[in-house]
Design a protein around this motif. Structure first.
Motif, PDB file in Angstrom:
ATOM      1  N   ILE A   1       0.838  -1.204   0.000  1.00 12.59           N
ATOM      2  CA  ILE A   1       0.000   0.000   0.000  1.00 12.59           C
ATOM      3  C   ILE A   1       0.871   1.252   0.000  1.00 12.59           C
ATOM      4  O   ILE A   1       0.616   2.205  -0.743  1.00 12.59           O
ATOM      5  CB  ILE A   1      -0.950  -0.007   1.208  1.00 12.59           C
ATOM      6  CG1 ILE A   1      -2.018  -1.093   1.033  1.00 12.59           C
ATOM      7  CG2 ILE A   1      -1.609   1.356   1.390  1.00 12.59           C
ATOM      8  CD1 ILE A   1      -2.866  -1.335   2.264  1.00 12.59           C
ATOM      9  N   ALA A   2       1.925   1.260   0.812  1.00 10.94           N
ATOM     10  CA  ALA A   2       2.834   2.409   0.852  1.00 10.94           C
ATOM     11  C   ALA A   2       3.503   2.628  -0.495  1.00 10.94           C
ATOM     12  O   ALA A   2       3.680   3.776  -0.939  1.00 10.94           O
ATOM     13  CB  ALA A   2       3.885   2.211   1.942  1.00 10.94           C
ATOM     14  N   THR A   3       3.867   1.543  -1.160  1.00 11.40           N
ATOM     15  CA  THR A   3       4.489   1.651  -2.484  1.00 11.40           C
ATOM     16  C   THR A   3       3.514   2.252  -3.486  1.00 11.40           C
ATOM     17  O   THR A   3       3.876   3.132  -4.277  1.00 11.40           O
ATOM     18  CB  THR A   3       4.962   0.269  -2.958  1.00 11.40           C
ATOM     19  OG1 THR A   3       5.939  -0.238  -2.045  1.00 11.40           O
ATOM     20  CG2 THR A   3       5.574   0.348  -4.358  1.00 11.40           C
ATOM     21  N   MET A   4       2.271   1.791  -3.468  1.00 13.57           N
ATOM     22  CA  MET A   4       1.266   2.335  -4.384  1.00 13.57           C
ATOM     23  C   MET A   4       1.009   3.813  -4.103  1.00 13.57           C
ATOM     24  O   MET A   4       0.900   4.624  -5.033  1.00 13.57           O
ATOM     25  CB  MET A   4      -0.020   1.526  -4.269  1.00 13.57           C
ATOM     26  CG  MET A   4       0.092   0.107  -4.810  1.00 13.57           C
ATOM     27  SD  MET A   4       0.428   0.047  -6.587  1.00 13.57           S
ATOM     28  CE  MET A   4      -1.204   0.449  -7.242  1.00 13.57           C
ATOM     29  N   GLN A   5       0.946   4.181  -2.849  1.00  8.36           N
ATOM     30  CA  GLN A   5       0.730   5.587  -2.502  1.00  8.36           C
ATOM     31  C   GLN A   5       1.902   6.454  -2.930  1.00  8.36           C
ATOM     32  O   GLN A   5       1.713   7.617  -3.306  1.00  8.36           O
ATOM     33  CB  GLN A   5       0.480   5.712  -1.001  1.00  8.36           C
ATOM     34  CG  GLN A   5      -0.858   5.140  -0.559  1.00  8.36           C
ATOM     35  CD  GLN A   5      -1.073   5.188   0.944  1.00  8.36           C
ATOM     36  OE1 GLN A   5      -0.107   5.216   1.723  1.00  8.36           O
ATOM     37  NE2 GLN A   5      -2.321   5.201   1.371  1.00  8.36           N
TER      38      GLN A   5
END
Length: 264
Positions: free
Chosen positions: A72-76
């Motif tokens: 999720i952090a990577t996508m954000q």
């Protein structure tokens, strides 16, 4: 931790679709369906820690929930705050955790032979997986030559798929190289011991689960417990299909992705 990722842009403004590979694999596993998916979506592929182009960071927890947070952090970090997600094996478990953890970010989920749906959590590493890792690691130097021979491809892929004879040389080589290079394989295994997916996913999120009828990695008798996913889940079983449905039935998988995401 921000994971190595690639954005495969479609020719027009399109919804983002994230693809998460399984344990001992890499983003290259999605090649059989990648090009066609980019005709409809902006596709993002990632490599989990210690897999593909993402180095192993031993300070990064490797349990599925922690990996979900890292994804999720990577996508954000790329500006994707809401997206569809498809995951294979461990990637499928991570996708389910993401939907439970941050429902506002997940437009739909597809699990291709997702891990974590077992009757009882594993207390030790699965023997077959350890053997596959050992073989890939020991044969890595000579695999470019050996994989030209059918007997070598049979050793490596007969337990993965009943259709292994149809696999291309490149697919077999990339899969073998990914397994051999996966320093995160055993850390991921150890981090999922004594766990299974048991979170709650909001019924507003479309979910599809696909298993193969001859999945020897996660067999139906012990690793496909339907009660662990929401009641609104569409549960499909593909015939003549093993642990990687996107290899055995790429067109059918693409069709189900389009249906699940509402892109049809």
């Amino acid at each position: 931790m921000i994971l190595h990722s690639q954005i495969h842009k479609s020719s027009r403004d399109a919804e983002p679709l994230l693809l998460i590979h399984g344990m001992g694999s890499a983003s290259s596993a999605w090649k059989p369906i990648l090009h066609e998916l980019t005709q409809t979506f902006t596709v993002i592929t990632i490599d989990l820690p210690g897999h593909g182009a993402t180095p192993m960071d031993y300070s990064q927890p490797m349990d599925p929930q922690s990996l979900a947070r890292a994804v999720i952090a990577t996508m954000q970090s790329h500006g994707f705050n809401r997206f569809h997600v498809v995951g294979n094996s461990l990637g499928g478990w991570i996708a389910l955790e993401m939907a439970a953890m941050k429902p506002a970010a997940i437009a739909s989920v597809m699990g291709l032979a997702p891990a974590g749906l077992w009757l009882a959590p594993f207390n030790a590493r699965y023997p077959g997986g350890a053997i596959a890792r050992m073989l890939a690691n020991s044969l890595n130097v000579v695999s470019p030559t050996l994989l030209h021979y059918e007997w070598a491809r049979k050793i490596g892929f007969e337990n993965v798929s009943p259709r292994w004879r149809e696999f291309s040389y490149d697919l077999c080589l990339e899969a073998t190289d990914a397994m051999a290079a996966a320093t995160g394989y055993y850390p991921a295994w150890d981090a999922l011991l004594k766990k299974r997916f048991d979170a709650v996913i909001d019924e507003s999120i479309p979910i599809t689960v696909i298993f193969g009828d001859t999945d020897k990695t996660l067999p139906a008798t012990t690793c496909q417990e339907r009660s662990l996913v929401p009641s609104h889940t569409v549960w499909l079983v593909f015939s003549e299909c093993g642990h990687a449905p996107m290899w055995d039935h790429p067109q059918e998988v693409i069709a189900e992705i389009l249906r699940t995401t509402g892109a049809l």
